[in-house]
Motif scaffolding. Structure first.
Motif, PDB file in Angstrom:
ATOM      1  N   LYS A  17       0.887  -1.211  -0.125  1.00 48.35           N
ATOM      2  CA  LYS A  17       0.133   0.003  -0.010  1.00 48.35           C
ATOM      3  C   LYS A  17       0.806   1.371   0.129  1.00 48.35           C
ATOM      4  O   LYS A  17       1.907   1.488   0.698  1.00 48.35           O
ATOM      5  CB  LYS A  17      -0.932   0.020   1.231  1.00 48.35           C
ATOM      6  N   THR A  18       0.238   2.310  -0.565  1.00 49.93           N
ATOM      7  CA  THR A  18       0.990   3.556  -0.372  1.00 49.93           C
ATOM      8  C   THR A  18       0.490   4.258   0.694  1.00 49.93           C
ATOM      9  O   THR A  18      -0.497   3.928   1.307  1.00 49.93           O
ATOM     10  CB  THR A  18       0.456   4.518  -1.531  1.00 49.93           C
ATOM     11  N   TYR A  40      -1.553   4.563   6.856  1.00 45.20           N
ATOM     12  CA  TYR A  40      -2.770   4.466   5.413  1.00 45.20           C
ATOM     13  C   TYR A  40      -3.759   3.914   5.989  1.00 45.20           C
ATOM     14  O   TYR A  40      -4.184   3.699   7.093  1.00 45.20           O
ATOM     15  CB  TYR A  40      -1.785   3.260   4.571  1.00 45.20           C
ATOM     16  N   TRP A  41      -4.784   4.086   5.054  1.00 49.55           N
ATOM     17  CA  TRP A  41      -6.170   3.633   5.621  1.00 49.55           C
ATOM     18  C   TRP A  41      -6.427   2.109   4.943  1.00 49.55           C
ATOM     19  O   TRP A  41      -6.103   1.821   3.777  1.00 49.55           O
ATOM     20  CB  TRP A  41      -7.165   4.372   4.766  1.00 49.55           C
ATOM     21  N   SER A  42      -6.940   1.207   5.782  1.00 54.60           N
ATOM     22  CA  SER A  42      -7.215  -0.114   5.320  1.00 54.60           C
ATOM     23  C   SER A  42      -8.664  -0.502   5.864  1.00 54.60           C
ATOM     24  O   SER A  42      -8.814  -0.491   7.104  1.00 54.60           O
ATOM     25  CB  SER A  42      -6.326  -1.041   5.667  1.00 54.60           C
ATOM     26  N   LYS A  43      -9.510  -0.874   5.129  1.00 56.54           N
ATOM     27  CA  LYS A  43     -10.870  -1.230   5.638  1.00 56.54           C
ATOM     28  C   LYS A  43     -11.677  -0.154   6.600  1.00 56.54           C
ATOM     29  O   LYS A  43     -11.961  -0.542   7.659  1.00 56.54           O
ATOM     30  CB  LYS A  43     -10.965  -2.640   6.340  1.00 56.54           C
ATOM     31  N   PRO A  61       1.058   9.412  -4.960  1.00 53.43           N
ATOM     32  CA  PRO A  61      -0.159   9.285  -4.061  1.00 53.43           C
ATOM     33  C   PRO A  61      -1.364   8.267  -4.727  1.00 53.43           C
ATOM     34  O   PRO A  61      -1.523   8.281  -5.899  1.00 53.43           O
ATOM     35  CB  PRO A  61      -0.725  10.602  -4.094  1.00 53.43           C
ATOM     36  N   GLU A  62      -2.192   7.733  -3.822  1.00 49.14           N
ATOM     37  CA  GLU A  62      -3.004   6.753  -4.345  1.00 49.14           C
ATOM     38  C   GLU A  62      -4.306   7.750  -4.686  1.00 49.14           C
ATOM     39  O   GLU A  62      -4.489   8.890  -4.181  1.00 49.14           O
ATOM     40  CB  GLU A  62      -3.752   5.928  -3.182  1.00 49.14           C
ATOM     41  N   GLN A  63      -4.922   7.496  -5.927  1.00 53.14           N
ATOM     42  CA  GLN A  63      -6.181   8.175  -6.244  1.00 53.14           C
ATOM     43  C   GLN A  63      -7.213   7.729  -5.374  1.00 53.14           C
ATOM     44  O   GLN A  63      -7.636   6.707  -5.144  1.00 53.14           O
ATOM     45  CB  GLN A  63      -6.699   7.695  -7.872  1.00 53.14           C
ATOM     46  N   GLY A  64      -8.214   9.100  -5.200  1.00 53.48           N
ATOM     47  CA  GLY A  64      -9.293   8.732  -4.450  1.00 53.48           C
ATOM     48  C   GLY A  64      -9.204   8.450  -3.023  1.00 53.48           C
ATOM     49  O   GLY A  64     -10.136   8.130  -2.379  1.00 53.48           O
ATOM     50  N   ARG A  65      -8.116   8.419  -2.301  1.00 55.19           N
ATOM     51  CA  ARG A  65      -7.859   7.971  -0.833  1.00 55.19           C
ATOM     52  C   ARG A  65      -7.232   8.874  -0.150  1.00 55.19           C
ATOM     53  O   ARG A  65      -6.589   8.805   0.807  1.00 55.19           O
ATOM     54  CB  ARG A  65      -6.992   6.735  -0.967  1.00 55.19           C
TER      55      ARG A  65
END
Length: 68
Positions: A17-18, A40-43, A61-65
């Motif tokens: 994950k980023t 990071y965000w997970s679930k 960067p991750e898109q939309g997160r």
């Protein structure tokens, strides 16, 4: 590359994950450490962890997160 700026996007060299590098002031309990605090965000949960700088690389960067 031994240090990462707070707010930089990184990921493990092996993939994954980023994550976002957090400010060093939150790691004041660990003086002179080579560990980097990332999150990071997970679930729908915020996950924080310490990683060695040699295992991290800069990442886009991750898109939309994007969350603050």
């Amino acid at each position: 590359m031994g240090t990462f700026e707070p707010g930089a996007f990184v990921r493990l060299r092996s993939g994954g994950k980023t994550m976002v590098v957090k400010t060093p002031s939150s790691t004041s309990q660990l003086p002179d450490t080579l560990l980097v605090l990332c999150e990071y965000w997970s679930k729908n949960r915020l996950v924080q962890g310490f990683y060695t700088a040699r295992d991290l690389i800069l990442a886009p960067p991750e898109q939309g997160r994007e969350r603050s």
